[in-house]
Design an enzyme around this catalytic site. Sequence first.
Site, PDB file in Angstrom:
ATOM      1  N   ASP A  24     -24.246 -92.194 -10.769  1.00  0.00           N
ATOM      2  CA  ASP A  24     -25.640 -91.997 -11.158  1.00  0.00           C
ATOM      3  C   ASP A  24     -26.143 -93.342 -11.695  1.00  0.00           C
ATOM      4  OD1 ASP A  24     -27.758 -91.224 -13.137  1.00  0.00           O
ATOM      5  OD2 ASP A  24     -27.269 -89.193 -12.577  1.00  0.00           O
ATOM      6  N   PHE A  62     -30.258 -83.116  -9.874  1.00  0.00           N
ATOM      7  CA  PHE A  62     -29.010 -82.671 -10.486  1.00  0.00           C
ATOM      8  C   PHE A  62     -28.321 -81.665  -9.569  1.00  0.00           C
ATOM      9  CE2 PHE A  62     -26.331 -80.112 -13.279  1.00  0.00           C
ATOM     10  CZ  PHE A  62     -25.603 -81.120 -13.888  1.00  0.00           C
ATOM     11  N   ARG A  94     -18.013 -75.762 -10.519  1.00  0.00           N
ATOM     12  CA  ARG A  94     -17.086 -76.682  -9.837  1.00  0.00           C
ATOM     13  C   ARG A  94     -16.428 -76.034  -8.618  1.00  0.00           C
ATOM     14  NH1 ARG A  94     -16.325 -81.023 -13.333  1.00  0.00           N
ATOM     15  NH2 ARG A  94     -16.149 -80.566 -15.549  1.00  0.00           N
ATOM     16  N   LYS A 131     -26.653 -91.982  -6.313  1.00  0.00           N
ATOM     17  CA  LYS A 131     -28.111 -91.848  -6.397  1.00  0.00           C
ATOM     18  C   LYS A 131     -28.708 -93.256  -6.469  1.00  0.00           C
ATOM     19  CE  LYS A 131     -27.611 -87.657  -9.192  1.00  0.00           C
ATOM     20  NZ  LYS A 131     -27.844 -87.068 -10.509  1.00  0.00           N
TER      21      LYS A 131
HETATM   22  P1  5GP Z   1     -23.146 -92.300 -14.541  1.00  0.00           P
HETATM   23  O1  5GP Z   1     -22.231 -92.819 -15.614  1.00  0.00           O
HETATM   24  O2  5GP Z   1     -23.028 -93.054 -13.222  1.00  0.00           O
HETATM   25  O3  5GP Z   1     -24.572 -92.210 -15.004  1.00  0.00           O
HETATM   26  O4  5GP Z   1     -22.757 -90.806 -14.283  1.00  0.00           O
HETATM   27  C1  5GP Z   1     -21.582 -90.467 -13.641  1.00  0.00           C
HETATM   28  C2  5GP Z   1     -21.057 -89.121 -14.062  1.00  0.00           C
HETATM   29  O5  5GP Z   1     -22.115 -88.257 -14.486  1.00  0.00           O
HETATM   30  C3  5GP Z   1     -20.415 -88.440 -12.870  1.00  0.00           C
HETATM   31  O6  5GP Z   1     -19.050 -88.675 -12.861  1.00  0.00           O
HETATM   32  C4  5GP Z   1     -20.717 -86.978 -13.136  1.00  0.00           C
HETATM   33  O7  5GP Z   1     -19.708 -86.443 -13.948  1.00  0.00           O
HETATM   34  C5  5GP Z   1     -22.004 -86.998 -13.913  1.00  0.00           C
HETATM   35  N1  5GP Z   1     -23.158 -86.761 -13.020  1.00  0.00           N
HETATM   36  C6  5GP Z   1     -24.058 -87.662 -12.558  1.00  0.00           C
HETATM   37  N2  5GP Z   1     -24.968 -87.081 -11.773  1.00  0.00           N
HETATM   38  C7  5GP Z   1     -24.635 -85.776 -11.703  1.00  0.00           C
HETATM   39  C8  5GP Z   1     -25.191 -84.639 -11.011  1.00  0.00           C
HETATM   40  O8  5GP Z   1     -26.189 -84.692 -10.278  1.00  0.00           O
HETATM   41  N3  5GP Z   1     -24.533 -83.462 -11.204  1.00  0.00           N
HETATM   42  C9  5GP Z   1     -23.443 -83.320 -11.994  1.00  0.00           C
HETATM   43  N4  5GP Z   1     -22.916 -82.108 -12.092  1.00  0.00           N
HETATM   44  N5  5GP Z   1     -22.894 -84.361 -12.662  1.00  0.00           N
HETATM   45  C10 5GP Z   1     -23.483 -85.575 -12.495  1.00  0.00           C
END
Ligand code: 5GP
Length: 181
Positions: free
Chosen positions: A109, A158, A171, A137
């Site tokens: 993300d 999300f 999950r 994303k």
């Molecule tokens: P980041 O650190 O890149 O912002 O987020 C990564 C982590 O956030 C991913 O490993 C996941 O656990 C969670 N995450 C990010 N986007 C989503 C999403 O759309 N759905 C879900 N369930 N988890 C997400």
Amino acid sequence: MKDRIELHGKFFKPFMSNAQVEKIIDGVAEKLNRDFASGDEVPMFLCVLNGAIMFTAAVMKRVHFNAELVSIKMSSYQGTTSTGTVLVPLGLTGSVKGRNVIVFEDIVDTGNTIIALKELLLSKGARDVRICTMLMKPEVYNKPEKLDYVGAEIPNAFIVGYGLDYDELGRNYDKIYVLDE
Ligand code: 5GP
């Protein structure tokens, strides 16, 4: 495909069928098989718990070279938004010193998690760190770091299913659902 699912009072609608998810995984495995075909090195697959369990297992079943498996637990999400603070509730389950590590993520993300993880692995003596993610994303990812293997890009929404949760639920689905607001 079940039309809508309810998790903690929120509704999610279908986003990707299992066939689409499998195709994404086939693509990632194909690239890995190509890059590691020589067998000269035995990389370490690092599964980022809990979200990447299904993805890591699915890729592992498709690769034809020797690879080891270790895990780590990282978390930055609370509910449906990123907190910006990356926590490590469970450390590395094996030594990465001198090893080529491939990090397996369910989704990237903002990139905070993988960047923190990459720094951690390098500080523990990993020789090389590559990132392999099922989904990403691009609208939100704001880091200069290149992602080595990306299954598919998705819009900023999300999602749950195929390992991804909403407060630990969702999950178990073998397809992917998106928040239906
Ligand atoms: P980041 O650190 O890149 O912002 O987020 C990564 C982590 O956030 C991913 O490993 C996941 O656990 C969670 N995450 C990010 N986007 C989503 C999403 O759309 N759905 C879900 N369930 N988890 C997400």
